[in-house]
Motif scaffolding. Structure first.
Motif, PDB file in Angstrom:
ATOM      1  N   PHE A   1      14.351  37.859  49.623  1.00 19.42           N
ATOM      2  CA  PHE A   1      13.999  39.270  49.547  1.00 19.42           C
ATOM      3  C   PHE A   1      14.023  39.894  50.938  1.00 19.42           C
ATOM      4  O   PHE A   1      14.657  40.932  51.159  1.00 19.42           O
TER       5      PHE A   1
ATOM      6  N   PRO B   1      17.879  42.352  45.983  1.00 17.82           N
ATOM      7  CA  PRO B   1      16.982  41.269  46.403  1.00 17.82           C
ATOM      8  C   PRO B   1      15.895  40.977  45.374  1.00 17.82           C
ATOM      9  O   PRO B   1      15.504  39.826  45.202  1.00 17.82           O
ATOM     10  N   GLY B   2      15.408  42.010  44.679  1.00 19.28           N
ATOM     11  CA  GLY B   2      14.361  41.791  43.680  1.00 19.28           C
ATOM     12  C   GLY B   2      14.866  40.953  42.522  1.00 19.28           C
ATOM     13  O   GLY B   2      14.157  40.088  41.988  1.00 19.28           O
TER      14      GLY B   2
ATOM     15  N   LEU C   1       7.669  48.278  53.460  1.00 21.31           N
ATOM     16  CA  LEU C   1       9.124  48.115  53.441  1.00 21.31           C
ATOM     17  C   LEU C   1       9.579  47.490  54.750  1.00 21.31           C
ATOM     18  O   LEU C   1       9.057  47.793  55.799  1.00 21.31           O
TER      19      LEU C   1
ATOM     20  N   SER D   1      22.619  39.285  46.690  1.00 22.21           N
ATOM     21  CA  SER D   1      21.386  39.149  47.473  1.00 22.21           C
ATOM     22  C   SER D   1      21.116  40.378  48.328  1.00 22.21           C
ATOM     23  O   SER D   1      19.969  40.741  48.551  1.00 22.21           O
ATOM     24  N   LEU D   2      22.194  41.010  48.823  1.00 19.78           N
ATOM     25  CA  LEU D   2      21.986  42.155  49.715  1.00 19.78           C
ATOM     26  C   LEU D   2      21.532  43.387  48.951  1.00 19.78           C
ATOM     27  O   LEU D   2      20.690  44.146  49.421  1.00 19.78           O
TER      28      LEU D   2
ATOM     29  N   LYS E   1      15.490  37.264  43.606  1.00 24.53           N
ATOM     30  CA  LYS E   1      14.280  36.493  43.789  1.00 24.53           C
ATOM     31  C   LYS E   1      13.929  35.778  42.479  1.00 24.53           C
ATOM     32  O   LYS E   1      13.560  34.600  42.486  1.00 24.53           O
TER      33      LYS E   1
ATOM     34  N   THR F   1      17.225  42.209  52.398  1.00 27.84           N
ATOM     35  CA  THR F   1      16.984  43.600  52.759  1.00 27.84           C
ATOM     36  C   THR F   1      17.428  43.891  54.198  1.00 27.84           C
ATOM     37  O   THR F   1      18.130  44.858  54.445  1.00 27.84           O
TER      38      THR F   1
ATOM     39  N   ARG G   1      12.635  46.836  57.467  1.00 24.18           N
ATOM     40  CA  ARG G   1      13.919  47.356  57.914  1.00 24.18           C
ATOM     41  C   ARG G   1      14.363  46.698  59.196  1.00 24.18           C
ATOM     42  O   ARG G   1      13.538  46.284  60.006  1.00 24.18           O
TER      43      ARG G   1
ATOM     44  N   THR H   1      17.667  47.139  46.330  1.00 22.94           N
ATOM     45  CA  THR H   1      17.266  47.060  47.726  1.00 22.94           C
ATOM     46  C   THR H   1      16.548  48.340  48.147  1.00 22.94           C
ATOM     47  O   THR H   1      16.778  49.408  47.576  1.00 22.94           O
ATOM     48  N   THR H   2      15.701  48.208  49.168  1.00 25.35           N
ATOM     49  CA  THR H   2      15.037  49.391  49.705  1.00 25.35           C
ATOM     50  C   THR H   2      15.536  49.676  51.114  1.00 25.35           C
ATOM     51  O   THR H   2      14.937  50.434  51.855  1.00 25.35           O
ATOM     52  N   ALA H   3      16.650  49.027  51.482  1.00 25.49           N
ATOM     53  CA  ALA H   3      17.092  49.119  52.873  1.00 25.49           C
ATOM     54  C   ALA H   3      17.666  50.488  53.244  1.00 25.49           C
ATOM     55  O   ALA H   3      17.715  50.835  54.414  1.00 25.49           O
TER      56      ALA H   3
ATOM     57  N   LEU I   1      15.395  38.599  53.863  1.00 22.40           N
ATOM     58  CA  LEU I   1      16.696  38.510  54.525  1.00 22.40           C
ATOM     59  C   LEU I   1      17.714  39.445  53.877  1.00 22.40           C
ATOM     60  O   LEU I   1      18.473  40.127  54.558  1.00 22.40           O
TER      61      LEU I   1
END
Ligand code: HDD
Ligand code: HEM
Ligand code: HEM
Lengths: 441, 343
Positions: free
Chosen positions: B78, A81-82, B148, A77-78, A85, B82, B150, A398-400, B80
């Motif tokens: 999605f 995420p895409g 996005l 999930s971390l 989903k 991220t 963050r 992820t985009t984090a 959480l």
């Protein structure tokens, strides 16, 4: 390195680490169960000792298998995420049912390990069977999610929206049975060979004919017989997997075989290196027609080549090496266990030559390597897709940001923990040598 | 009740069970460490006897909650997933160390102290970080730029809510586990351990209340929407406070069989569990309709209805099958005097 590659590297490292312990977690209960049953039937105390020592090793390995699996599960999930989903909306069932498998395993494992002295021998066998069942189920179910990535069904995408969801159809996707049986069978095979490795290593140092030598020979033969049996199954299920690639993911099979032009009477090429410039496999041994025959049981079967697909959909071509490595190890280990069996049970020899024991010692690490190669092949060969023809890896990720420091942190942690685990096993068995249970004679 | 409400209720029940079980588990690890050095003391043995068979079962709940979250509410995953990358990863690393070292400590005599201390300390850090999901979901820490999302670390690290929640998580762990181990020691007839854990619980009860009040104060200043909703559920909070007082007070009632000893530990554990149940119900209800304020609501995050039906069915069947297993486990480790009293 770009963020997506780093994300893949981080998740891949977690999986590569988890799978070592998970494989042992699936296989050891079966081995322990076999030894329990042998003890019940033969009343040979050596098997009771085997059970006791294997359980201890199992408990230590599980202490890493479980948290590393938890990491894998949460990282899904971390980091993706895409991807989650879609998984959450379409195929959460395998993950959810897996929870119940985890519970069964965790509950009965604790009972089996910490309440052993209060259980009847029947309840011991029931408990360890439930542990084995839980572990097998968790491997099968997690592979289900992986199979879905290769053959996604049970939903439609309309303008980026998921519609017409049928979660059970997604669960019973075409690749499920094949992939799950291959994973399960190879896990059993690997666990058996790892134990055989340890036994062979000890035999190299034990006095031939001594009580310890005989104990380890029993463990070795148990490992070789179970390992050999399952390595034959793994070749069959692996072959079945390849047929599925032919049917559902043809570009992956083409990359694995280094086949560029679609053709009937396609040859099987063994070894060698794919050269994309000249569109050929260099230095390979070619067997004419065999690939067609293996894929469709007929030399006329048409096998599709890479040139049928746009180049941006080609998987990386080096996956051929991973595939050949896995298959090569599988065939080698079948031969090795047959040789061992003939030597001991047909020629009735008491002692094995040093070179043969040496081969047995490397069999476990080789089998584990094959597991790693198999997963790498399956996952890298799916690129550029996270879910075949539905979701690209780039959209899944992820985009984090901040992946690089996490990658370093996790990888470093895994290395340290691997070393500590090895030390713990070493110290434990050094303080509790076999002589504690079986006097040397 | 709508499907989404049913789903969030189930999820919240899992969170509840995990909160209590994990608090006891983490706290017990701390007590095992705290009393390790005192030789003739039975407190460490008591804590370890509970921990050995139970940490694995507790750990499955982590996975259960994550899976229930993304299968019931993929839309929330999605967001959480991220924003929780960093805190989530930290928790995972600590969990890996704690579980491994907990088991290793029983296998290697030589490094037992080091292994026990590491697993005890990481066991307190985990709830302190894990609980941050709550303030993050209350809003105020997620930046949205170019589509996005963050996590705004600066805001998170300078917020009073962050520290109030962490403080509550740690004290809860210690208080709940001390209460539970008092009861466990009572069941095992371990007088000395009984007194030690009872004394700890007595000390920690007021600290816990202070932590809870500090959260109310911080939320009032920083998350007004949530504070207003909490007030609307004031009755539940007051009931919860009453059960706390009953639970704490039970530690002073003379013991049934042995009047020289003070405390009814079983009553204390049960009414404290009810206290947590009520407080979390109030908290959960105040959070609706948002899952992540203000980005994801219950309905916008909800899964496909077909998927929900399949999941619900398999949960029911799964827990029906598992119940005998849980009962057997309970009998073996929490009731069996042979296990409780062993050396
Ligand atoms: C749930 C299914 C699942 C399972 C059982 C595994 N993986 Fe995987 N793997 C994925 C699901 C996945 C994924 C989440 O779907 C990824 C991320 C993006 C993608 O395409 O696949 C992935 C990517 C991925 C990558 C990067 C792929 C690339 O470079 O192309 C590597 C190296 C691995 N995995 C390695 C492994 C290993 C060594 C595994 C077993 C031990 C393993 N994976 C099991
Ligand atoms: C992406 C892939 C995978 C994920 C997300 C995953 C997840 C997990 C999780 C969450 C746990 C911990 C369960 C607990 O708390 O008790 C775990 C443990 C385990 N996994 Fe995996 N796993 C994956 C792949 C695999 C594979 C491929 C196998 C088998 C070959 C496997 C076999 C096991 C076993 C045997 C355990 C040990 C203990 C237990 O069942 O409790 N896992 N895994
Ligand atoms: C002996 C002949 C073998 C053949 C023909 C074979 C074939 C295959 C194929 C075609 C796949 C890819 C499936 C996919 O991408 O969907 C695969 C995957 C895999 N193989 Fe093998 N394999 C063999 C032996 C082995 C051995 C010996 C091991 C390990 C001990 C092993 C472990 C794996 C694993 C873990 C996977 C990944 C899971 C999966 O996708 O099913 N294989 N194998």
């Amino acid at each position: 390195m770009d963020e997506i590659l780093l994300t893949r590297a981080l998740f891949g490292t977690t999986m590569a680490f988890h799978i070592i312990f998970a494989t042992m977690g699936v296989a050891l209960p079966l081995m322990i169960l076999s030894a329990e049953i042998l003890y019940l039937k033969t009343k040979d105390k050596d098997y009771a000792v085997m059970v006791k020592r294997w359980i201890k090793g199992f408990a230590i390995l599980l202490a890493v298998a479980i948290p590393s699996g938890t990491i894998a599960g949460v990282q899904l999930s971390l980091l993706w995420p895409g991807y989650m989903k879609i998984i959450g909306e379409v195929v959460p069932l395998p993950f959810q049912i897996e929870i119940f498998a985890f519970f069964i395993e965790a509950l009965f494992l604790s009972i089996y390990v910490y309440a052993a002295d209060r259980l009847s021998s029947l309840m011991r066998i029931v408990s360890v069977s439930l542990v084995a069942l839980g572990a097998a189920a968790s491997a099968v179910l997690i592979t289900n999610a992986h199979a879905f990535q290769n053959t996604p069904v049970g939903f439609r995408m309309v303008e980026g929206q998921i519609v017409d969801v049928d979660p059970w159809a997604a669960f019973f996707n075409p690749n499920f049975v094949v992939a799950a049986s291959h994973v399960l069978v190879t896990a059993y095979m690997t666990g058996a060979f790892v134990l055989a490795s340890v036994a062979a290593f000890k035999m190299l140092k034990a006095e031939p004919g001594s009580s310890h030598f005989i104990y380890y020979r029993k463990a070795l033969m148990l490992g070789l017989i179970i390992g050999g049996l399952f390595s034959i199954f793994s070749a069959f299920t692996g072959h079945e997997s390849a047929i599925h690639l032919h049917l559902y993911n043809p570009e992956k099979l083409a990359a694995a075989e280094g086949l560029f032009e679609t053709t009937s009477h396609a040859p099987l090429k063994i070894g060698g290196w794919t050269d994309p410039e000249r569109q050929e496999v260099k230095y390979a041994i070619e067997i004419p027609g065999l690939l067609s025959f293996l894929a469709g049981y007929s030399f006329d079967e048409v096998v599709r080549g890479l040139n049928d697909f746009p180049e941006e959909y080609w998987p990386p071509l080096f996956i051929r090496l991973l595939f050949n490595g896995m298959v090569g190890i599988g065939i080698l280990l079948i031969m090795l266990s047959v040789i061992g069996f003939i030597w001991r049970h047909i020629l009735k020899r008491e002692v094995f030559p040093k070179w043969m024991l040496g081969c047995f010692v490397v069999s476990g690490p080789l089998a584990m390597l094959a597991i790693e190669l198999g997963w790498l092949f399956a996952c890298i060969g799916r690129q550029p897709w996270a879910i075949y023809r539905v979701l690209s890896t780039a959209e899944a990720a992820t985009t984090a940001g901040h992946i690089a420091p996490l990658f370093v942190l996790f990888t470093g942690w895994y290395v340290v923990l691997a070393i500590i685990t090895a030390l713990v096993l070493y110290f434990y068995f050094k303080r509790h040598p076999l002589a504690e249970d079986i006097p040397i004679s | 009740m709508t499907d989404a409400l049913l789903a969030i209720t189930m999820l919240w029940i899992f969170v509840m069970i995990y909160t209590v079980a994990a608090a006891i588990d983490f706290g017990a690890g701390f007590w095992a460490m705290f009393y390790m050095k005192r030789k003739r003391n039975r407190a460490t043995a008591m804590a370890n006897r509970f921990l050995s068979p139970s940490w694995e079962v507790t750990n499955v709940f982590v996975v259960l909650i994550v899976v229930a979250l993304y299968s019931f509410f993929p839309g929330a995953t999605f967001t959480l997933g991220t924003v929780l990358l960093i805190p989530g990863s930290l928790v995972l690393l600590l969990l890996l160390v704690r579980s491994a070292f907990l088991v290793f400590a029983h296998s290697v005599e030589k490094y037992k102290a080091l292994l026990t201390v590491t697993s005890g300390v990481t066991g307190l850090l985990i709830p302190a970080i894990l609980v941050l999901v709550l303030p993050i979901a209350q809003g105020g820490f997620i930046e949205v730029a170019d589509g996005l999302k963050r996590l705004d670390f600066g805001a998170l690290l300078t917020s009073a809510r962050t520290y109030a929640f962490s403080f509550l998580a740690v004290t809860s762990s210690l208080y709940l586990s001390a209460l539970f181990l008092t009861d466990y020691a009572n069941e095992a007839g371990e007088k000395e351990a009984y007194h030690i854990f009872r004394r700890n619980a007595l000390f920690l009860g007021p600290v816990l209340m202070a932590a809870a009040l500090s959260i109310v104060g911080a939320v009032r200043r920083e998350a007004e929407w949530f504070y207003a909703n909490l007030e609307a559920n004031g009755i539940l909070l007051i009931l919860s406070l009453i059960f706390f007082v009953v639970g704490y007070g039970a530690l002073f009632i003379p013991h049934g069989k042995d009047p020289s000893r003070l405390g009814r530990p079983r009553l204390a554990v049960i009414s404290t569990a009810v206290q947590y149940l009520l407080a979390s119900a109030a908290y959960g209800m105040a959070h609706l309709p948002y899952l992540v304020y203000p980005l994801v609501t219950l309905e916008s995050g909800f899964t496909h209805p077909n998927t929900f039906r399949a999941l619900f069915l398999s949960f029911i069947i799964g827990f029906l099958i598992l119940t005998p297993g849980f009962v057997y486990f309970w009998k073996m480790f929490l009731k069996d005097t042979g296990y409780l009293k062993q050396e």
